[in-house]
Each structure stands twice: as structure tokens, then as C-alpha cells.
Design a protein around this motif. Sequence first.
Motif, PDB file in Angstrom:
ATOM      1  N   SER A 103     -20.953  -8.998  54.423  1.00  0.00           N
ATOM      2  CA  SER A 103     -20.195  -8.318  53.656  1.00  0.00           C
ATOM      3  C   SER A 103     -19.288  -7.705  54.516  1.00  0.00           C
ATOM      4  O   SER A 103     -18.564  -7.234  54.189  1.00  0.00           O
ATOM      5  CB  SER A 103     -20.916  -6.428  53.351  1.00  0.00           C
ATOM      6  OG  SER A 103     -22.158  -6.403  54.483  1.00  0.00           O
ATOM      7  N   TRP A 104     -20.135  -7.716  56.647  1.00  0.00           N
ATOM      8  CA  TRP A 104     -19.485  -7.170  57.262  1.00  0.00           C
ATOM      9  C   TRP A 104     -17.972  -8.404  57.484  1.00  0.00           C
ATOM     10  O   TRP A 104     -16.726  -7.796  57.543  1.00  0.00           O
ATOM     11  CB  TRP A 104     -19.942  -7.334  58.288  1.00  0.00           C
ATOM     12  CG  TRP A 104     -19.014  -7.062  59.597  1.00  0.00           C
ATOM     13  CD1 TRP A 104     -18.622  -5.942  60.005  1.00  0.00           C
ATOM     14  CD2 TRP A 104     -18.039  -7.560  60.674  1.00  0.00           C
ATOM     15  NE1 TRP A 104     -18.095  -5.813  61.111  1.00  0.00           N
ATOM     16  CE2 TRP A 104     -17.715  -7.453  61.381  1.00  0.00           C
ATOM     17  CE3 TRP A 104     -18.145  -9.214  60.615  1.00  0.00           C
ATOM     18  CZ2 TRP A 104     -17.118  -7.703  62.698  1.00  0.00           C
ATOM     19  CZ3 TRP A 104     -17.542  -9.944  61.844  1.00  0.00           C
ATOM     20  CH2 TRP A 104     -17.065  -9.545  62.402  1.00  0.00           C
ATOM     21  N   LEU A 105     -18.221 -10.130  57.019  1.00  0.00           N
ATOM     22  CA  LEU A 105     -17.161 -10.866  56.843  1.00  0.00           C
ATOM     23  C   LEU A 105     -15.912 -10.367  55.350  1.00  0.00           C
ATOM     24  O   LEU A 105     -14.453 -10.518  56.098  1.00  0.00           O
ATOM     25  CB  LEU A 105     -17.821 -12.483  57.487  1.00  0.00           C
ATOM     26  CG  LEU A 105     -18.190 -12.573  57.790  1.00  0.00           C
ATOM     27  CD1 LEU A 105     -19.170 -14.265  58.301  1.00  0.00           C
ATOM     28  CD2 LEU A 105     -17.062 -12.852  59.243  1.00  0.00           C
ATOM     29  N   THR A 106     -16.376  -9.753  54.574  1.00  0.00           N
ATOM     30  CA  THR A 106     -16.276  -9.848  53.425  1.00  0.00           C
ATOM     31  C   THR A 106     -14.866  -8.638  53.875  1.00  0.00           C
ATOM     32  O   THR A 106     -13.847  -9.177  53.350  1.00  0.00           O
ATOM     33  CB  THR A 106     -17.034  -9.555  52.330  1.00  0.00           C
ATOM     34  OG1 THR A 106     -18.128 -10.538  51.951  1.00  0.00           O
ATOM     35  CG2 THR A 106     -15.908  -9.531  51.166  1.00  0.00           C
ATOM     36  N   ILE A 143     -11.007  -9.573  53.610  1.00  0.00           N
ATOM     37  CA  ILE A 143     -10.480  -9.603  52.716  1.00  0.00           C
ATOM     38  C   ILE A 143      -9.298  -8.094  52.261  1.00  0.00           C
ATOM     39  O   ILE A 143      -8.839  -8.192  52.148  1.00  0.00           O
ATOM     40  CB  ILE A 143     -11.052 -10.425  51.622  1.00  0.00           C
ATOM     41  CG1 ILE A 143     -11.698 -11.436  51.808  1.00  0.00           C
ATOM     42  CG2 ILE A 143     -10.524  -9.685  50.584  1.00  0.00           C
ATOM     43  CD1 ILE A 143     -12.653 -11.850  51.027  1.00  0.00           C
ATOM     44  N   VAL A 144     -10.940  -7.493  52.654  1.00  0.00           N
ATOM     45  CA  VAL A 144     -10.614  -5.746  52.820  1.00  0.00           C
ATOM     46  C   VAL A 144      -9.685  -5.645  53.468  1.00  0.00           C
ATOM     47  O   VAL A 144      -8.030  -4.364  53.439  1.00  0.00           O
ATOM     48  CB  VAL A 144     -11.202  -5.449  52.187  1.00  0.00           C
ATOM     49  CG1 VAL A 144     -11.223  -3.453  51.811  1.00  0.00           C
ATOM     50  CG2 VAL A 144     -12.116  -5.871  50.918  1.00  0.00           C
ATOM     51  N   GLN A 145     -10.207  -5.467  54.717  1.00  0.00           N
ATOM     52  CA  GLN A 145      -8.832  -5.203  55.475  1.00  0.00           C
ATOM     53  C   GLN A 145      -7.694  -5.619  55.662  1.00  0.00           C
ATOM     54  O   GLN A 145      -6.692  -4.356  56.125  1.00  0.00           O
ATOM     55  CB  GLN A 145      -9.829  -4.893  57.449  1.00  0.00           C
ATOM     56  CG  GLN A 145      -9.138  -4.533  58.311  1.00  0.00           C
ATOM     57  CD  GLN A 145      -9.545  -4.021  59.350  1.00  0.00           C
ATOM     58  OE1 GLN A 145     -10.819  -5.526  59.510  1.00  0.00           O
ATOM     59  NE2 GLN A 145      -9.837  -3.462  60.278  1.00  0.00           N
ATOM     60  N   PRO A 146      -7.949  -6.632  55.728  1.00  0.00           N
ATOM     61  CA  PRO A 146      -5.520  -7.109  55.569  1.00  0.00           C
ATOM     62  C   PRO A 146      -5.243  -6.579  54.289  1.00  0.00           C
ATOM     63  O   PRO A 146      -3.863  -6.151  54.571  1.00  0.00           O
ATOM     64  CB  PRO A 146      -6.154  -8.394  55.549  1.00  0.00           C
ATOM     65  CG  PRO A 146      -6.721  -9.361  56.734  1.00  0.00           C
ATOM     66  CD  PRO A 146      -8.091  -8.118  55.980  1.00  0.00           C
ATOM     67  N   LYS A 147      -5.398  -5.997  53.592  1.00  0.00           N
ATOM     68  CA  LYS A 147      -4.893  -5.842  52.364  1.00  0.00           C
ATOM     69  C   LYS A 147      -4.967  -4.266  52.718  1.00  0.00           C
ATOM     70  O   LYS A 147      -4.153  -3.947  52.294  1.00  0.00           O
ATOM     71  CB  LYS A 147      -5.941  -5.949  51.133  1.00  0.00           C
ATOM     72  CG  LYS A 147      -6.027  -7.368  50.482  1.00  0.00           C
ATOM     73  CD  LYS A 147      -6.670  -7.525  49.402  1.00  0.00           C
ATOM     74  CE  LYS A 147      -6.593  -8.685  48.940  1.00  0.00           C
ATOM     75  NZ  LYS A 147      -5.273  -9.390  48.254  1.00  0.00           N
ATOM     76  N   LEU A 148      -5.646  -3.462  53.198  1.00  0.00           N
ATOM     77  CA  LEU A 148      -5.387  -2.280  53.249  1.00  0.00           C
ATOM     78  C   LEU A 148      -4.142  -1.962  54.762  1.00  0.00           C
ATOM     79  O   LEU A 148      -4.210  -0.919  54.538  1.00  0.00           O
ATOM     80  CB  LEU A 148      -6.466  -1.375  53.332  1.00  0.00           C
ATOM     81  CG  LEU A 148      -7.762  -1.537  52.388  1.00  0.00           C
ATOM     82  CD1 LEU A 148      -9.293  -0.426  53.405  1.00  0.00           C
ATOM     83  CD2 LEU A 148      -7.209  -0.564  51.524  1.00  0.00           C
ATOM     84  N   LEU A 149      -4.215  -2.479  55.332  1.00  0.00           N
ATOM     85  CA  LEU A 149      -3.729  -2.840  56.558  1.00  0.00           C
ATOM     86  C   LEU A 149      -1.941  -2.900  56.301  1.00  0.00           C
ATOM     87  O   LEU A 149      -1.258  -2.175  57.048  1.00  0.00           O
ATOM     88  CB  LEU A 149      -4.151  -3.272  57.978  1.00  0.00           C
ATOM     89  CG  LEU A 149      -4.877  -2.633  58.178  1.00  0.00           C
ATOM     90  CD1 LEU A 149      -5.794  -3.762  59.442  1.00  0.00           C
ATOM     91  CD2 LEU A 149      -4.693  -1.426  58.850  1.00  0.00           C
ATOM     92  N   SER A 150      -1.778  -3.368  55.224  1.00  0.00           N
ATOM     93  CA  SER A 150      -0.632  -3.809  54.964  1.00  0.00           C
ATOM     94  C   SER A 150       0.189  -2.686  53.716  1.00  0.00           C
ATOM     95  O   SER A 150       1.297  -2.957  53.827  1.00  0.00           O
ATOM     96  CB  SER A 150      -0.878  -5.386  53.766  1.00  0.00           C
ATOM     97  OG  SER A 150      -1.194  -4.834  52.320  1.00  0.00           O
TER      98      SER A 150
END
Length: 55
Positions: A16-19, A23-30
Amino acid sequence: MPQLNPNPWFFIMLTSWLTFSLIVQPKLLSFTSANPPSDKSPLTTKTTPWHWPWT
């Protein structure tokens, strides 16, 4: 005590941490911020102390 057995939970936490990190963090930061910070200095208002009549 089964709570001390990290066998299934460590893999779940790591996955879950790697996901989230890959995956999730770069999408949110964009996303751009809807309210970008401004360079204006905050307005300072002069406040007067309240004089209580019974003191």
C-alpha cells in the motif's frame, strides 16, 4: 501471540505504501492549486482593547 507475526501485514503495508508513493501521489501532485499563495502582505487591523466598566 499473532499480533507479533509481521508476515501478512508487513507485505500489505509495504504494498500500500508503494502504491501510494508511486501511483497515487504523482497524480495528486500534478493538480494545480485552486488558491495559489499570493505575495501580498496581510492586512493588519488596529484593534483597541475592550474596557470593561466593572474593572
